[in-house]
Enzyme design. Structure first.
Site, PDB file in Angstrom:
ATOM      1  N   LYS A   1     -14.152  76.602 -65.406  1.00  0.00           N
ATOM      2  CA  LYS A   1     -12.774  77.124 -65.445  1.00  0.00           C
ATOM      3  C   LYS A   1     -12.444  77.913 -66.803  1.00  0.00           C
ATOM      4  CE  LYS A   1     -11.516  72.902 -62.810  1.00  0.00           C
ATOM      5  NZ  LYS A   1     -10.715  71.427 -63.021  1.00  0.00           N
TER       6      LYS A   1
ATOM      7  N   ASP B 208      -7.661  68.859 -59.503  1.00  0.00           N
ATOM      8  CA  ASP B 208      -8.102  68.491 -60.722  1.00  0.00           C
ATOM      9  C   ASP B 208      -8.200  67.114 -60.531  1.00  0.00           C
ATOM     10  OD1 ASP B 208      -9.718  68.822 -63.319  1.00  0.00           O
ATOM     11  OD2 ASP B 208      -7.351  68.420 -64.027  1.00  0.00           O
ATOM     12  N   LEU B 209      -9.271  66.526 -61.400  1.00  0.00           N
ATOM     13  CA  LEU B 209      -9.149  65.032 -61.778  1.00  0.00           C
ATOM     14  C   LEU B 209      -8.470  64.242 -63.010  1.00  0.00           C
ATOM     15  CD1 LEU B 209     -10.262  62.217 -60.666  1.00  0.00           C
ATOM     16  CD2 LEU B 209     -12.315  62.533 -61.764  1.00  0.00           C
ATOM     17  N   ASP B 210      -9.110  64.667 -64.131  1.00  0.00           N
ATOM     18  CA  ASP B 210      -8.562  64.278 -65.259  1.00  0.00           C
ATOM     19  C   ASP B 210      -7.213  64.720 -65.652  1.00  0.00           C
ATOM     20  OD1 ASP B 210     -10.945  62.502 -65.889  1.00  0.00           O
ATOM     21  OD2 ASP B 210     -12.049  64.429 -66.503  1.00  0.00           O
TER      22      ASP B 210
ATOM     23  N   SER C 282     -13.384  69.216 -60.293  1.00  0.00           N
ATOM     24  CA  SER C 282     -13.195  68.741 -61.688  1.00  0.00           C
ATOM     25  C   SER C 282     -14.501  69.203 -62.373  1.00  0.00           C
ATOM     26  CB  SER C 282     -13.270  67.373 -61.580  1.00  0.00           C
ATOM     27  OG  SER C 282     -13.562  66.711 -62.941  1.00  0.00           O
ATOM     28  N   ALA C 283     -14.250  69.400 -63.875  1.00  0.00           N
ATOM     29  CA  ALA C 283     -15.365  69.849 -64.606  1.00  0.00           C
ATOM     30  C   ALA C 283     -16.215  68.571 -65.109  1.00  0.00           C
ATOM     31  CB  ALA C 283     -14.836  70.360 -65.995  1.00  0.00           C
ATOM     32  N   SER C 284     -15.582  67.579 -64.743  1.00  0.00           N
ATOM     33  CA  SER C 284     -16.403  66.051 -65.081  1.00  0.00           C
ATOM     34  C   SER C 284     -17.545  65.893 -64.169  1.00  0.00           C
ATOM     35  CB  SER C 284     -15.497  64.992 -65.083  1.00  0.00           C
ATOM     36  OG  SER C 284     -16.023  63.796 -65.353  1.00  0.00           O
ATOM     37  N   LYS C 285     -18.753  65.476 -65.022  1.00  0.00           N
ATOM     38  CA  LYS C 285     -19.784  64.917 -64.365  1.00  0.00           C
ATOM     39  C   LYS C 285     -19.720  63.304 -63.938  1.00  0.00           C
ATOM     40  CE  LYS C 285     -23.019  68.296 -66.211  1.00  0.00           C
ATOM     41  NZ  LYS C 285     -24.027  68.599 -67.092  1.00  0.00           N
TER      42      LYS C 285
ATOM     43  N   VAL D  44     -12.133  71.471 -70.269  1.00  0.00           N
ATOM     44  CA  VAL D  44     -13.231  72.148 -70.961  1.00  0.00           C
ATOM     45  C   VAL D  44     -14.509  71.212 -70.869  1.00  0.00           C
ATOM     46  CG1 VAL D  44     -14.068  73.004 -73.261  1.00  0.00           C
ATOM     47  CG2 VAL D  44     -11.834  73.306 -72.466  1.00  0.00           C
TER      48      VAL D  44
ATOM     49  N   THR E  38      -7.255  60.105 -67.855  1.00  0.00           N
ATOM     50  CA  THR E  38      -8.702  59.806 -68.621  1.00  0.00           C
ATOM     51  C   THR E  38      -8.319  60.299 -69.751  1.00  0.00           C
ATOM     52  OG1 THR E  38      -9.460  61.279 -67.153  1.00  0.00           O
ATOM     53  CG2 THR E  38     -10.217  59.204 -66.702  1.00  0.00           C
TER      54      THR E  38
ATOM     55  N   LYS F 109      -8.971  70.057 -73.169  1.00  0.00           N
ATOM     56  CA  LYS F 109      -8.657  69.737 -71.499  1.00  0.00           C
ATOM     57  C   LYS F 109      -9.209  70.667 -70.619  1.00  0.00           C
ATOM     58  CE  LYS F 109      -4.044  67.433 -71.461  1.00  0.00           C
ATOM     59  NZ  LYS F 109      -2.536  67.468 -71.284  1.00  0.00           N
TER      60      LYS F 109
ATOM     61  N   GLU G   1      -3.295  71.235 -61.026  1.00  0.00           N
ATOM     62  CA  GLU G   1      -3.973  71.356 -62.292  1.00  0.00           C
ATOM     63  C   GLU G   1      -3.120  71.068 -63.553  1.00  0.00           C
ATOM     64  OE1 GLU G   1      -6.145  71.723 -64.412  1.00  0.00           O
ATOM     65  OE2 GLU G   1      -7.906  72.244 -63.109  1.00  0.00           O
ATOM     66  N   ASP G   2      -3.664  70.197 -64.460  1.00  0.00           N
ATOM     67  CA  ASP G   2      -2.929  69.991 -65.680  1.00  0.00           C
ATOM     68  C   ASP G   2      -3.489  71.029 -67.112  1.00  0.00           C
ATOM     69  OD1 ASP G   2      -5.425  68.757 -66.047  1.00  0.00           O
ATOM     70  OD2 ASP G   2      -4.458  67.598 -67.650  1.00  0.00           O
TER      71      ASP G   2
HETATM   72  C1  BG6 Z   1     -12.664  67.582 -67.456  1.00  0.00           C
HETATM   73  C2  BG6 Z   1     -11.756  67.164 -68.924  1.00  0.00           C
HETATM   74  O1  BG6 Z   1     -11.977  67.393 -66.595  1.00  0.00           O
HETATM   75  O2  BG6 Z   1     -14.050  67.117 -67.747  1.00  0.00           O
HETATM   76  C3  BG6 Z   1     -12.685  67.396 -69.924  1.00  0.00           C
HETATM   77  O3  BG6 Z   1     -10.557  67.774 -68.761  1.00  0.00           O
HETATM   78  C4  BG6 Z   1     -13.922  67.047 -70.023  1.00  0.00           C
HETATM   79  O4  BG6 Z   1     -11.621  66.942 -71.103  1.00  0.00           O
HETATM   80  C5  BG6 Z   1     -14.380  67.411 -69.029  1.00  0.00           C
HETATM   81  O5  BG6 Z   1     -14.619  67.212 -71.316  1.00  0.00           O
HETATM   82  C6  BG6 Z   1     -16.220  67.148 -68.772  1.00  0.00           C
HETATM   83  O6  BG6 Z   1     -16.131  65.702 -68.555  1.00  0.00           O
HETATM   84  P1  BG6 Z   1     -17.267  64.839 -68.561  1.00  0.00           P
HETATM   85  O7  BG6 Z   1     -16.976  63.616 -68.089  1.00  0.00           O
HETATM   86  O8  BG6 Z   1     -18.411  65.388 -67.585  1.00  0.00           O
HETATM   87  O9  BG6 Z   1     -18.025  64.750 -69.934  1.00  0.00           O
HETATM   88 MG    MG Z   2      -7.525  68.103 -65.813  1.00  0.00          MG
END
Ligand code: BG6
Ligand code: MG
Length: 216
Positions: A145, A9-11, A114-117, A47, A17, A45, A169-170
């Site tokens: 997730k 996982d990244l964040d 990671s869920a992050s874009k 999400v 972050t 987290k 994973e955190d």
């Molecule tokens: C996850 C974070 O990695 O990415 C969440 O733990 C965050 O807090 C999610 O909402 C989506 O990230 P982003 O950067 O696409 O808004």
């Molecule tokens: Mg995380």
């Protein structure tokens, strides 16, 4: 060793972050007229962005149209991006780079799940992109997730089976995702939140390949 790949996982695992997500969400909440605490932030987290906004609005007791929600999510993201664009490599979490180097030398494959874009932006900013053989981020998954999609796509990209992977994973939802995918999982943080992981460590400060081998 049976372990052929590590999925990260990244964040909150590679880089801290969470504080920038927190500041950006708090600013938005304050503008909407309510407070948003660090405790509330724990719920976000792992999400996705839109689900995070839904949780935030629920905390504030506010209902909005889909159009307005998209606008607010965009405002939050622009602020978040303005913070992460200023990040420095010293914000990589302790021990991460040396562990990634160890994996490279040992020939163990690596991927981000990671869920992050914003994952590609963060990895570029911190000069980390070359440490990963595959990057599966929020732009490449349709199921959040605890669905295992993000990690199963990571395993597929690395051409390894789920049983050959260890996930770091955190977030509780992320640990569940790894287990749902049939993978081993190491929780980064506290046992109280991540007890269902195969192992929980506070971070990578004193974690080495030797410790990973003991998971076999
Ligand atoms: C996850 C974070 O990695 O990415 C969440 O733990 C965050 O807090 C999610 O909402 C989506 O990230 P982003 O950067 O696409 O808004
Ligand atoms: Mg995380």
């Amino acid at each position: 060793m049976n372990i052929k790949a590590c999925l990260f996982d990244l964040d909150g695992v590679i880089v801290d972050t969470a504080k920038y997500h927190f500041i950006a969400w708090k600013e938005l909440a304050n503008e909407l007229g309510f407070d948003f605490t660090e405790e509330h932030n724990e719920r976000l987290k792992g999400v996705s962005r839109m689900t995070s906004l839904d949780i935030l609005l629920e905390i504030g007791g506010i209902e909005l149209s889909q159009e307005k929600k998209l606008e607010l999510a965009d405002t939050k993201n622009k602020r978040y991006v303005s913070y992460i664009e200023k990040m420095e490599p010293d914000e990589i979490l302790p021990g991460v780079v040396s562990f990634l180097n160890e994996l490279r030398l040992a020939g163990i494959k690596t991927a981000i799940g990671s869920a992050s874009k914003n994952a590609p932006l963060i990895l570029t900013r911190l000069n980390l992109t070359s440490f990963f053989d595959a990057i599966i981020d929020g732009n490449r998954v349709s199921k959040a997730k605890p669905d295992p999609e993000v990690f199963l796509k990571g395993a597929a990209a690395l051409e390894v089976s789920a049983q050959e992977c260890v996930v770091f994973e955190d977030a509780a939802a992320g640990v569940e995702a790894a287990l749902n995918g049939g993978m081993k999982c190491i929780g980064i943080g506290e046992t109280v939140n991540l007890g269902m992981a195969h192992m929980v460590i506070p971070g990578f400060q004193s974690f080495t390949l030797k410790d990973l081998e003991q998971m076999n």
